[in-house]
Design a protein around this motif. Structure first.
Motif, PDB file in Angstrom:
ATOM      1  N   THR A 364      -7.825  11.859   6.069  1.00 56.02           N
ATOM      2  CA  THR A 364      -7.599  10.476   6.711  1.00 56.02           C
ATOM      3  C   THR A 364      -6.526   9.740   6.104  1.00 56.02           C
ATOM      4  OG1 THR A 364     -10.103  10.373   7.497  1.00 56.02           O
ATOM      5  CG2 THR A 364      -8.634   8.414   7.482  1.00 56.02           C
ATOM      6  N   LEU A 365      -5.759   9.265   6.636  1.00 55.24           N
ATOM      7  CA  LEU A 365      -4.733   8.378   6.080  1.00 55.24           C
ATOM      8  C   LEU A 365      -4.816   6.841   6.757  1.00 55.24           C
ATOM      9  CD1 LEU A 365      -1.938   7.764   5.014  1.00 55.24           C
ATOM     10  CD2 LEU A 365      -0.601   8.303   6.925  1.00 55.24           C
ATOM     11  N   GLN A 366      -5.177   6.022   5.866  1.00 53.73           N
ATOM     12  CA  GLN A 366      -5.642   4.725   6.332  1.00 53.73           C
ATOM     13  C   GLN A 366      -4.461   3.846   5.898  1.00 53.73           C
ATOM     14  OE1 GLN A 366      -8.469   2.016   4.208  1.00 53.73           O
ATOM     15  NE2 GLN A 366      -9.841   2.836   5.805  1.00 53.73           N
ATOM     16  N   ILE A 367      -4.010   3.150   6.759  1.00 53.84           N
ATOM     17  CA  ILE A 367      -2.757   1.945   6.651  1.00 53.84           C
ATOM     18  C   ILE A 367      -3.385   0.597   6.735  1.00 53.84           C
ATOM     19  CG2 ILE A 367      -0.374   1.478   7.557  1.00 53.84           C
ATOM     20  CD1 ILE A 367      -0.438   4.178   8.953  1.00 53.84           C
ATOM     21  N   LYS A 368      -3.218  -0.029   5.730  1.00 56.01           N
ATOM     22  CA  LYS A 368      -3.871  -1.340   5.589  1.00 56.01           C
ATOM     23  C   LYS A 368      -2.748  -2.449   5.997  1.00 56.01           C
ATOM     24  CE  LYS A 368      -6.524  -0.240   1.696  1.00 56.01           C
ATOM     25  NZ  LYS A 368      -7.092  -0.435   0.155  1.00 56.01           N
TER      26      LYS A 368
END
Length: 423
Positions: A364-368
């Motif tokens: 999972t790539l999480q972009i804040k």
């Protein structure tokens, strides 16, 4: 009185009457014959005078009388006896026929003489074997007894180990038919043979004696460094640097393995050959090596790689506005073992820093707080030691576009502000 009784009376009278006459010299070529059971007892004598009576006895009992050419056998020998003047033959000998045989001769001059034979009938030695006590020997066993025995017959015994003669020494004691081995260690393992012999026969028996010592440091190795579903076969080999292994067994994830269409046990079970391996064959393979006293095991995790296919990237939430808290890009494949997951945005590697966080093993790539700079093509690559596959997603972060009137008003305000400042 029957014929035998009359003959015996006559013989006794003759012996009483002529027993004190001059000696008849009797000789024989073989006064102490040793006979094999079942063979005839053949006793031959020589003398120079003409006999009138010859009497044969065995262990004090009359066997036969010869009186002037007439034969009077005892009942127990009648069917086995063949008598000539200077020869007696008893067929079908047994060990019960062993003993002292005496012949007495009285000749026409009333002279007499006798001669004694010492006859030994020996059984044929058959089926010699060795009995080991105790049955299981380890290096702390104080002593071992090997008993030489035969199904029939008896005789003297000699011993050999691996073809070399054994004698009494600090480690070996010869006791009649028993070989005693003191404080055995692993070097005493070998083939022990006993030879039992008598004058008519001999026979050899043997035993492989093993002195057991611990099975240690069992290891399992695989023949291929990389196993995939394209591999025709893989061999798992079980070995130990010490200990005598008699039994080798295999398990996969705790379940026994036997010979079947895909698994073959080779080299006394020390090699497990897996043909046409599939991903389902991935697991923990254990080999157990044991002997009568000790055991040990080793294990290996076998990984069978299958192709990485149908890699997809999904977005959550589906619609992202600039200023949102976060957006997650998730990477998955319909099959294939995953060892590594990497990400790229517009051809550039993505790592955990700034607005990006890699979670769940990089799946999972999480972009804040995504903004318009977050827009772009995101590629996920899933790989293992044998295969790889990739999927992509074009992320769009929505943001508000200012109207033309608002832009013009802002420009007027800016200009007025400048004039006021100038004055």
């Amino acid at each position: 009185m029957n014929r035998i009784g009359v003959g015996l009376v006559c013989a006794l009278l003759l012996l009483i009457q002529y027993g004190s006459g001059a000696d008849v010299i009797i000789t024989s070529p073989d006064p102490s014959p040793t006979i094999r059971t079942g063979d005839p007892i053949n006793l031959t004598i020589s003398y120079s005078s003409t006999p009138t009576m010859i009497m044969w006895t065995a262990n004090g009992s009359i066997v036969v009388l010869w009186l002037n050419g007439a034969q009077i056998p005892a009942a127990k020998y009648k069917t086995r006896l063949m008598l000539q003047e200077k020869n007696i033959l008893l067929t079908d000998s047994t060990t019960a026929d062993t003993g002292e045989y005496m012949v007495k001769v009285i000749d026409t001059n009333s002279d007499s003489g006798n001669f004694t034979f010492n006859v030994v009938v020996r059984d044929i030695i058959t089926n010699v074997n060795v009995l080991q006590t105790p049955a299981v020997i380890i290096e702390s066993t104080p002593d071992v007894n090997l008993l030489c025995r035969a199904a029939s017959g008896s005789g003297s015994v000699t011993w050999q180990k691996d073809g070399q003669p054994l004698t009494n020494d600090s480690s070996h004691v010869l006791l009649d038919r028993t070989l005693q081995i003191l404080t055995p260690n692993r070097t005493f393992s070998g083939t022990y043979s006993c030879n039992m012999s008598n004058p008519v026969s001999w026979n050899v028996g043997s035993i492989v004696m093993t002195v057991y010592f611990p099975v240690e440091s069992v290891t399992v190795t695989q023949s291929l460094p990389l196993v995939s579903e394209r591999s025709p076969a893989v061999n798992l080999s079980c070995s130990t640097p010490s200990g005598n292994s008699e039994t080798v067994t295999w398990t996969k994830d705790g379940q026994p393995i036997i010979n079947n269409s895909t698994h073959s046990l080779l080299a006394r079970n020390q090699t497990l050959q897996i043909t046409a391996p599939k991903r389902a064959f991935t697991g923990m393979y254990s080999c157990n090596m044991s002997n009568a006293a000790y055991w040990s095991s080793g294990s290996l995790l076998l990984r069978v790689y299958d192709p990485v296919v149908n890699v997809t990237v999904t977005q959550s939430p589906q619609k992202v506005n600039e200023g949102a808290a976060l957006v997650n890009l998730s990477c998955s494949a319909s099959s294939g073992y995953t060892e590594m997951v990497t990400w790229m945005k517009d051809g550039q590697s993505v790592t955990s820093k700034n607005a990006y966080s890699l979670l769940d093993g990089n799946r999972t790539l999480q972009i804040k707080q995504p903004d318009r700079k977050s827009n772009g093509l995101y590629i996920c690559n899933i790989s293992n030691a044998a295969y790889w596959g990739s999927g992509s997603l074009n992320l769009t972060v929505s943001y508000a576009t200012p109207s033309a009137t608002s832009t013009y008003s802002m420009l007027i305000i800016t200009l007025l502000g400048g004039i006021l400042l100038a004055h």
